[in-house]
Design a protein around this motif. Structure first.
Motif, PDB file in Angstrom:
ATOM      1  N   THR A 155       0.823  -1.186   0.000  1.00 45.38           N
ATOM      2  CA  THR A 155       0.000   0.000   0.000  1.00 45.38           C
ATOM      3  C   THR A 155       0.865   1.248   0.000  1.00 45.38           C
ATOM      4  OG1 THR A 155      -0.113  -0.213   2.390  1.00 45.38           O
ATOM      5  CG2 THR A 155      -1.964  -1.040   1.134  1.00 45.38           C
TER       6      THR A 155
ATOM      7  N   TRP B 533      -7.126  -2.274  -3.237  1.00 45.44           N
ATOM      8  CA  TRP B 533      -7.259  -2.346  -1.786  1.00 45.44           C
ATOM      9  C   TRP B 533      -8.405  -1.444  -1.326  1.00 45.44           C
ATOM     10  CZ3 TRP B 533      -4.417   1.146  -4.305  1.00 45.44           C
ATOM     11  CH2 TRP B 533      -4.343   2.440  -3.800  1.00 45.44           C
ATOM     12  N   ASP B 535     -10.249   0.174   2.568  1.00 48.82           N
ATOM     13  CA  ASP B 535     -10.302   0.195   4.025  1.00 48.82           C
ATOM     14  C   ASP B 535     -11.653   0.707   4.444  1.00 48.82           C
ATOM     15  OD1 ASP B 535      -7.120   1.239   3.577  1.00 48.82           O
ATOM     16  OD2 ASP B 535      -7.542  -0.458   4.869  1.00 48.82           O
ATOM     17  N   TYR B 542      -8.357  -4.529   3.458  1.00 46.53           N
ATOM     18  CA  TYR B 542      -7.984  -5.695   2.672  1.00 46.53           C
ATOM     19  C   TYR B 542      -7.329  -5.297   1.368  1.00 46.53           C
ATOM     20  CZ  TYR B 542     -12.382  -4.734   0.242  1.00 46.53           C
ATOM     21  OH  TYR B 542     -13.407  -4.142  -0.451  1.00 46.53           O
ATOM     22  N   GLU B 543      -6.555  -6.225   0.857  1.00 46.93           N
ATOM     23  CA  GLU B 543      -5.929  -6.067  -0.446  1.00 46.93           C
ATOM     24  C   GLU B 543      -6.404  -7.227  -1.299  1.00 46.93           C
ATOM     25  OE1 GLU B 543      -1.796  -4.057   1.101  1.00 46.93           O
ATOM     26  OE2 GLU B 543      -1.792  -6.154   0.499  1.00 46.93           O
ATOM     27  N   SER B 574      -3.062  -1.700   8.313  1.00 46.36           N
ATOM     28  CA  SER B 574      -3.813  -1.459   7.088  1.00 46.36           C
ATOM     29  C   SER B 574      -2.999  -0.717   6.052  1.00 46.36           C
ATOM     30  CB  SER B 574      -5.095  -0.683   7.395  1.00 46.36           C
ATOM     31  OG  SER B 574      -4.794   0.675   7.618  1.00 46.36           O
ATOM     32  N   PHE B 630      -1.304  -8.339   5.467  1.00 48.97           N
ATOM     33  CA  PHE B 630      -0.616  -7.416   4.561  1.00 48.97           C
ATOM     34  C   PHE B 630       0.767  -7.899   4.212  1.00 48.97           C
ATOM     35  CE2 PHE B 630      -4.072  -4.594   4.912  1.00 48.97           C
ATOM     36  CZ  PHE B 630      -4.560  -4.769   6.174  1.00 48.97           C
TER      37      PHE B 630
END
Lengths: 161, 661
Positions: A155, B533, B535, B542-543, B574, B630
């Motif tokens: 991310t 992804w 949130d 989640y991805e 996250s 993750f």
């Protein structure tokens, strides 16, 4: 013990830590390191530099891209004892160019120290080190395309720096 | 007939029409000649050559007509060539004429360009002569767009001041900034376009890239508009558009600051190339044969390689469109920076907001606004036709679980809601649902999907996919020679997963990069699978990767919470920098098996705290969700890439080490 349930077409399994302790027997297909389709890291199998590597951020594509490419290429192919010692002019050009864009290439402390670690030539002021220095440059590309920074949270790179 | 044919050979295809006619006539005449004439003596009167008088007359007329036609065509072509040559000569001579006339003007223009010029001094001298012809007021007669060969040759010679053939520019007082040719033309200024620009610049040294965008902004990333920007503590966030990343560092949503880009008018002369952004312009017409596009102000730009990255436009509900001005004024179709700014304003002023749509965008906005609900005294409602949030993505059990979490964020969730009509009544909006329920609110946010922008398909003659929408392209993202499509608008062939169209940020980056690589000669197919992804509050992050469709059979493997475990606040995990003190942090929920004497604190319910969900198609994993787990995306990507049938997915799940952080 693991516990399993079926809800229509969906299957749900709950597993404890002990359940997953034994190594997996799932078979994965061996990767071909020379697969032309795969995303490459910083150095291509041929030994050339992959200028499109997400790890470089926008260094090779920005206004100082050509100076950066020249400097880094020179360094990469340098076979001198002190690697890159003949590339001082290139690095100087690059630094001059970058100074014209302080917004894009912040001239701060950690950039200096990280580059000292990278090259011992001393003249290099901005080797392509991943990290904070490149934050304005790197964009939202998944780091997972590059083998080494896989450990970094995906991310991170998406939103990225 | 023979003379006709030899003339035909000389004529260029412009004379095709007349030539076809000629050929047809010729053939007919030949047939008449060639065949031994079987003359039923009684029917035809014979003339001197043995042919009927009627036939003779006919041949004479046809011959005369074709000859006349041939002559006409020949003369038209000749005069066209002459006119073209005159025009070229005229234009070439013009800069010389102007330089003598307007010696004072260029100085004014070259100065600002010189100071703006980021390249060396050489460029400054180059911009001067180029500025002159461009500085000229629009010529009396409109200059036709330069033939491709001419234009293509011109900008490649950057060292000489080439008389750039500017198409008819209307009398704008400023520098005409639209270059007439761009080696790399990117239509659309979003994520895919920027990724392509970067890729092109990295691979083609000195590449000149022109981005043409309808928006007035430089390229920016969209995900923070519905996530991080809402969680910012900075009150001026709507102006700065900066957000905090997972690692604590701040950045702007713009991919690069304005100094990264060069001015459009400098593109042709830039020594080392660069990326220029032409904002506030729309490409309205595409001429594929001529390799050029036309903007909404009638200027034309020719290209060598073109990328269409036009993205899409948010869909709206028919009920809202029919409802009239007052309702439309109070409806937000969320996609751009302006939408974010206006919704932020609304959230401070309105008492109630209703979000229609239960997918990614709707749920994220609902959670973001829900968190503000207590702060602002704002009522936040979310309604959708499915049974639970993310109903089309998550399997039902997980969708229900997620909906509960969304409710905990302060959102009033109205599931299984189909909007029938919306009316403006008593200064409020009244939404009537199909089952009769009425919902009153002040403002509506419609997040009901994206309509891919394929406006250019008609003029360009490009194929549009009927199943997924968007431009149909091959595995290398190519629509036709020299035209690629990337991002939301591309319906592409995924070698592993089949034809699809993906509307996620990472896909825009991956496909944009790939298109850029292929535009510079790489010829690589879409292979590196993009991910996405989301949130939803502090407990759900989640991805995912691949095809994640709730209609597929799924296998979910979750870490069973034992009495010893305490669920960690997933905010740190996250990876999106959502910092929230979860007041509702509970200790482990009781295990589900009824055999154990459950030290049940609450009712016995499953806690889908973290795990992996596999989506299967014909027993092959085509999609994976990493639920609150993750840094494992590479493993997931590998499994999908392999495309193998795995007998026991629990074994595959072991690869993810879900019990660890």
């Amino acid at each position: 013990m693991s516990y399993c349930r079926q809800e229509g077409k969906d299957r749900i399994i709950f597993v404890t830590k002990e359940d997953h302790e034994a190594p997996s027997n799932a078979e994965l297909v061996a990767d071909d390191p020379n697969d032309p389709y795969e995303e490459q890291g910083l150095i291509l199998p041929s030994g050339d530099i992959n200028w499109n590597c997400p790890c470089l951020g926008g260094m090779a594509s920005g206004p100082c891209g050509s100076q950066f490419k020249e400097a880094f290429s020179c360094f990469h192919y340098s076979s001198e004892e002190v690697k890159g010692s003949e590339c001082i002019d290139n690095f100087r050009n690059m630094q001059e160019c970058m100074q014209k864009y302080p917004e894009l290439y912040p001239q701060d402390e950690d950039k200096e120290s990280s580059t000292q670690a990278e090259s011992d030539s001393g003249a290099a002021s901005a080797a392509p080190s991943e990290g904070s220095a490149l934050s304005p440059e790197t964009d939202a590309t998944p780091s997972t395309s590059d083998p080494s920074p896989d450990s970094a949270s995906p991310t991170d790179s998406q939103m990225a720096s | 007939m023979l003379s006709c044919r030899s003339v035909l050979k000389k004529l260029p295809p412009l004379a095709r029409a007349s030539s076809t006619l000629c050929r047809l006539n010729g053939r007919r005449a030949v047939l008449n000649h060639g065949r031994p004439v079987r003359v039923p003596a009684a029917n035809m009167s014979t003339g001197p050559s043995g042919l009927g008088r009627d036939t003779q007359l006919y041949i004479a007329l046809v011959g005369a007509a074709t000859f006349a036609g041939g002559v006409y065509a020949y003369r038209t072509v000749k005069s066209d060539q002459r006119r073209y040559q005159e025009r070229i000569d005229d234009i070439s001579s013009r800069p010389l004429k102007l330089s003598s006339q307007q010696t004072d003007e260029p100085i004014n223009f070259s100065e600002p360009t010189a100071t703006e010029a980021t390249e060396t001094a050489v460029e400054a001298t180059e911009t001067e002569p180029i500025a002159e012809p461009e500085a000229a007021p629009s010529p009396e007669e409109p200059i036709p767009p330069a033939p491709e060969a001419e234009a293509a040759a011109a900008p490649t010679e950057t060292t000489e001041p080439v008389p750039v053939q500017t198409p008819a520019v209307e009398a704008t007082p400023a520098l005409p900034e639209v270059p007439s040719h761009a080696p790399y033309l990117l239509i659309g200024g979003g994520t895919a376009s920027f990724a392509a620009a970067r890729s092109i610049r990295a691979r083609d040294p000195g590449a000149k890239v022109l981005i043409v965008t309808e928006e007035s902004e430089f390229p920016y990333m969209r995900p923070p508009l519905s996530k991080e920007l809402w969680f910012s503590d900075d009150s001026s966030v709507t102006e700065t558009l900066r957000f905090k990343q997972w690692n604590g560092k701040e950045r702007s949503i713009y991919f690069q600051p304005p100094s990264f880009y060069i001015q459009a008018e400098e593109l042709a002369s830039a020594e080392n190339g660069g990326v220029a952004v032409l904002s506030g312009r729309k490409v309205v017409h595409m001429d594929v044969r001529g390799n050029k596009v036309k903007l909404d102000d009638d200027t034309e730009i020719s290209y060598d390689k073109c990328l269409i990255a036009t993205g899409g436009v948010p869909r709206n509900l028919q009920a809202i469109e029919r409802a009239g001005e007052e309702v439309m004024k109070r409806t937000t179709l969320f996609r751009k920076i302006d939408d974010f700014k206006s919704l932020d304003k609304v959230s401070r002023e309105a008492k109630s907001i209703a979000i229609i749509g239960g997918g990614f965008l709707g749920s994220e906005l609902a959670c973001a606004l829900g968190r503000k609900s207590s702060e602002f005294g704002l009522e936040v409602m979310q309604m959708f036709p499915e049974k639970g949030n993310m109903g089309k993505v998550l399997p039902e059990y997980l969708s229900n679980w997620t909906t509960e979490k969304v409710k905990r964020e302060g959102v009033q969730v109205i599931a299984e809601a189909l909007v029938k009509s919306v009316t403006f009544k008593d200064d409020r909006l009244e939404i009537k649902l199909r089952d009769g329920r009425l919902v009153q609110t002040d403002h509506i946010v419609a997040a009901v999907g994206l309509e891919p922008n394929v406006d250019l398909a008609k003029s360009a003659g490009l194929e549009v996919d009927s199943d997924f929408g968007g431009f149909r392209v091959n595995a290398e993202l190519q629509a036709r020679s020299n035209i690629w499509v990337a991002g939301d608008a591309a319906c592409f062939y995924d070698i592993r997963l089949g034809r699809r169209r993906v509307e996620h940020h990472d896909h825009a980056v991956v496909s944009g990069r790939l298109a850029g690589e292929n535009m510079t000669g790489a010829n690589k197919p879409y292979w590196h699978q993009s991910m996405f992804w989301s949130d939803l509050g502090p407990d759900v992050g989640y991805e995912a990767i691949g095809i994640v469709d709730s209609s597929l059979p799924t296998v979910g493997v979750f870490a069973k919470a034992t009495a010893k475990d305490t669920p960690r606040a997933a905010t740190e995990d996250s990876g999106t920098g959502i910092r929230s003190e979860s007041e509702t942090e509970e200790t482990a929920v009781s295990p589900v098996a009824s055999s154990t004497p459950a030290p049940a604190l609450e009712q016995q319910r499953d806690n889908y705290g973290k795990g992996v969900i596999f989506y299967l198609r014909d027993k092959v994993v085509v999609g994976i969700i990493l639920w609150n787990v993750f840094n494992r995306m590479p493993v997931a990507r590998k499994i999908i890439k392999d495309g193998e049938e795995h007998a026991d997915l629990n074994e595959v799940a072991k690869l993810f080490n879900i019990h660890e952080d």
